[in-house]
Scaffold this motif. Sequence first.
Motif, short mmCIF file in Angstrom:
data_model
loop_
_atom_site.label_atom_id
_atom_site.label_comp_id
_atom_site.label_asym_id
_atom_site.label_seq_id
_atom_site.Cartn_x
_atom_site.Cartn_y
_atom_site.Cartn_z
N UNK A 72 0.82 -1.20 0.00
CA UNK A 72 0.00 0.00 0.00
C UNK A 72 0.86 1.26 0.00
N UNK A 73 1.98 1.22 0.72
CA UNK A 73 2.89 2.38 0.72
C UNK A 73 3.43 2.62 -0.68
N UNK A 74 3.82 1.55 -1.38
CA UNK A 74 4.34 1.68 -2.74
C UNK A 74 3.30 2.26 -3.67
N UNK A 75 2.05 1.78 -3.54
CA UNK A 75 0.96 2.31 -4.37
C UNK A 75 0.75 3.79 -4.08
N UNK A 76 0.77 4.17 -2.80
CA UNK A 76 0.55 5.57 -2.42
C UNK A 76 1.65 6.47 -2.96
N UNK A 77 2.90 5.99 -2.88
CA UNK A 77 4.01 6.77 -3.42
C UNK A 77 3.85 6.92 -4.94
N UNK A 78 3.45 5.82 -5.60
CA UNK A 78 3.23 5.87 -7.04
C UNK A 78 2.14 6.86 -7.42
N UNK A 240 -0.04 8.16 6.26
CA UNK A 240 -1.00 7.27 6.92
C UNK A 240 -0.61 5.81 6.73
N UNK A 241 -0.13 5.48 5.54
CA UNK A 241 0.35 4.11 5.30
C UNK A 241 1.49 3.76 6.23
N UNK A 242 2.39 4.71 6.45
CA UNK A 242 3.54 4.48 7.34
C UNK A 242 3.06 4.26 8.77
N UNK A 302 -8.83 5.48 5.39
CA UNK A 302 -8.71 4.47 4.33
C UNK A 302 -7.26 3.99 4.22
N UNK A 303 -6.33 4.94 4.21
CA UNK A 303 -4.92 4.61 3.99
C UNK A 303 -4.29 3.88 5.16
N UNK A 304 -4.91 3.96 6.31
CA UNK A 304 -4.37 3.27 7.48
C UNK A 304 -5.07 1.94 7.74
#
Length: 405
Positions: A72-78, A240-242, A302-304
């Motif tokens: 999810x972190x990778x997707x968010x960064x993308x 939030x992912x972090x 959502x992101x968490x």
Amino acid sequence: MSKYGRKIANLTSVLGCIVGWVCIVLSNTVNIMIAARFLQGISIGMITTLGPVLIGEYTSPRNRGAFLMTISISISIGVFVIHTMGIYINWQICSYVCIGIAIADIIIVILSPESPSWLAEQRRYEECKYVFRYLRGDKEEEELEKMIAATIVTEVYEDITTHDNIGEKVNNSVRYVKETVKNRTFYLPVFIMFHVFAMAQWSGINILTSYLVDLTENLVGSESDIALTIISTDVLRILSNIVGLVLVKKMRRRLLIFVTVGINLATLIFISGYSFAKQTILLQNDYPYIGMLLIYLQMFSIAIGALPMAYVLAGEVFPLKYKGLCGGITTFCMSMNLFISMKTIILLFNTIGFSGTYLLYSGLVLYCLIIVGIFLPETKDRTLLDIEEEFRGKKLTVDCSMKNI
């Protein structure tokens, strides 16, 4: 990935993605652009199935959740990089950047080992032991021994792969399918993940990623800085992912889902009410900071929770024997939910408005949360084989020495 291995499947998905980007760069007609997007859709579908499975098989139980959260972190960064480049840079240059990232992915995949679980399933036990110890060291020998012991090929599967007669192959395949769909370790994880992925897709994430401009104008006002809103929301998603990565190491999966999705559910209802109040005499003045707060709170929740936890659970609940089949079915269900959600957003906005759309979403999320709460077992710090045994009906005992929540 079940027949040829996780590595071959991974390479295939990345190559398809590269071909798609090259077609986009060279496209001079709408048809070529559509074909390129079709290829990329296939690649995304493949990697959505494969990614959680591969990470789940690579990592130890105590670190598995954190590593799965990196999807999810990778997707968010993308998303952040693409949104930012899309605002300031030509779309063809963006495509070249994406091609470069995909080429780097190919190098990583080539240098990575095959999954030890797949090697064990293929009865390549020496390679399995070597890769397992290479990835995790020599402190988890018990799990290695259990994994090898559990990879006995069934007679039904042997019948399918050894008979030369086409009629016998077909009959045995039909019998194999019938026995598979009746197996608790197959249908129960599929049923659970269908609702987990549905919960993620109807949480409002597609509005935040594709219709954030419309949402901002409705909740904040047309005079707001749209570019700043998009970038700040994407940054919040990464942060939030972090936070979620830290929490998934500390909290049990079920508790984390209930807390974060509960916040998401409350936010959906608040946005529905606030939007309705703005459109009626209940709220005569604009309060842009309330609108922005609600947007940020929705993205945070959502992101968490719902979105990353879908990938975490997808890497944990599928049994070894049916990983490819279960992953394919649930990814198809996720894609259908994504498709339906994306294609109905504008229709819902135009018919029942923002308030009605968010109220509908809250009802769908609540239903999925109830189903997940009833059927999802706790998976934190459990080996994949232990989780599979629980789906068979064997209750797992909780380690009382665990200090985590």
